[in-house]
Design a protein around this motif. Structure first.
Motif: not given
Length: 284
Positions: A141-145, A150-154, A162-169, A237-238
């Protein structure tokens, strides 16, 4: 020894032997046929890809006027402090913090999954397969996805980045670290197992000390990549300077966009030099 009683080795060495010709001659046509078939497949795939993507270089040539107008509007860059430089530098720091936290906060998850996804440290084949599946999901799953999710969540802002990079990384580093663990010498781990050490003690005292240099090198590499990725995450929007670049493009303020891009260039150079300095210190 008569010619018809030659051994296979002697027959191959004999320049007058017909068996030598029979061994060598069929290989050349087969090799050429295979090479031609592979080349035809590669050319065919490129032809299909060009057709599917609408690859037309003549469109780029025809659009030179639009590119020239775009570049002309971007020069000279806007160097006003209050309107461009100050917001750009502040957003650049946010971008750097997104990359830093996205890298460091993923380390515990990546380390745990790497230990479970390495064949020589995983406690069971089913655990190995499950850990590999989780890493594959985070990596696929790409980090942009992840950022859009997470934009819709937080909400909008750097926290989603940060949350997106944590998951992908986690997926990327976990896989790379697991492969590093599998490549080490199994001798120290076997010695600890023979001495009665449990699996956690084996990993902590035998596996990890041997792979720390690789771990640090991969971590620095991912930090560099994550700083660059955080720029793109700002477009959705991150937060960070990517958001300012997106806003400048949408408002047709191309001189401000160029200023922000130059700031990004300086940031990337600084991060590269910092990573290189740490690598030199570790190698010394």
């Amino acid at each position: 020894m008569t010619p018809h009683t030659l051994t296979p080795v002697a027959a191959r060495r004999d320049p007058t032997s017909k068996s030598r010709v029979a061994l060598v001659r069929p290989k050349k046509p087969l090799r050429w046929i295979t090479t031609a078939a592979v080349a035809a497949v590669v050319v065919g795939l490129h032809a299909v890809a060009i057709q599917g993507t609408g690859f037309k270089p003549e469109l780029l040539v025809d659009g030179w006027k639009g590119m020239a107008a775009f570049i002309a509007d971007a020069f000279p860059p806007d160097l006003s402090w209050e309107r461009t430089l100050k917001p750009g530098l502040e957003a650049t720091l946010v971008t750097l913090w997104i990359g830093l936290l996205g890298t460091t906060f993923s380390v515990p998850f990546a380390l745990l999954l790497a230990a479970l996804a390495a064949r020589n440290t995983s406690p069971h084949p089913s655990v190995y397969q499950a850990a590999r599946a989780v890493l594959s999901f985070f990596r696929a799953v790409p980090d942009i996805v992840f950022a859009l999710i997470f934009v819709t969540a937080v909400g909008l802002g750097p926290f989603a980045g940060v949350l997106a990079l944590i998951c992908h990384n986690t997926g990327v580093m976990g896989k790379l670290w697991a492969e590093s663990m599998e490549e080490i010498d199994a001798g120290p781990q076997e010695a600890l197992r023979t001495a009665g050490a449990n699996r956690i003690q084996q990993v902590a005292n035998a596996t990890l000390p041997m792979v720390i240099p690789q771990f640090v090198g991969l971590l620095l590499y991912r930090f560099d990549v994550n700083v660059r990725s955080s720029l793109v995450l700002g477009l959705v929007g991150a937060g960070g300077i990517g958001l300012l670049i997106n806003q400048s493009i949408k408002s047709f303020q191309f001189d401000s966009m160029l200023t922000h891009i130059l700031i990004v260039l300086v940031l990337i150079v600084v991060v590269d030099q910092f990573s290189a300095w740490i690598r030199r210190r570790l190698a010394a």
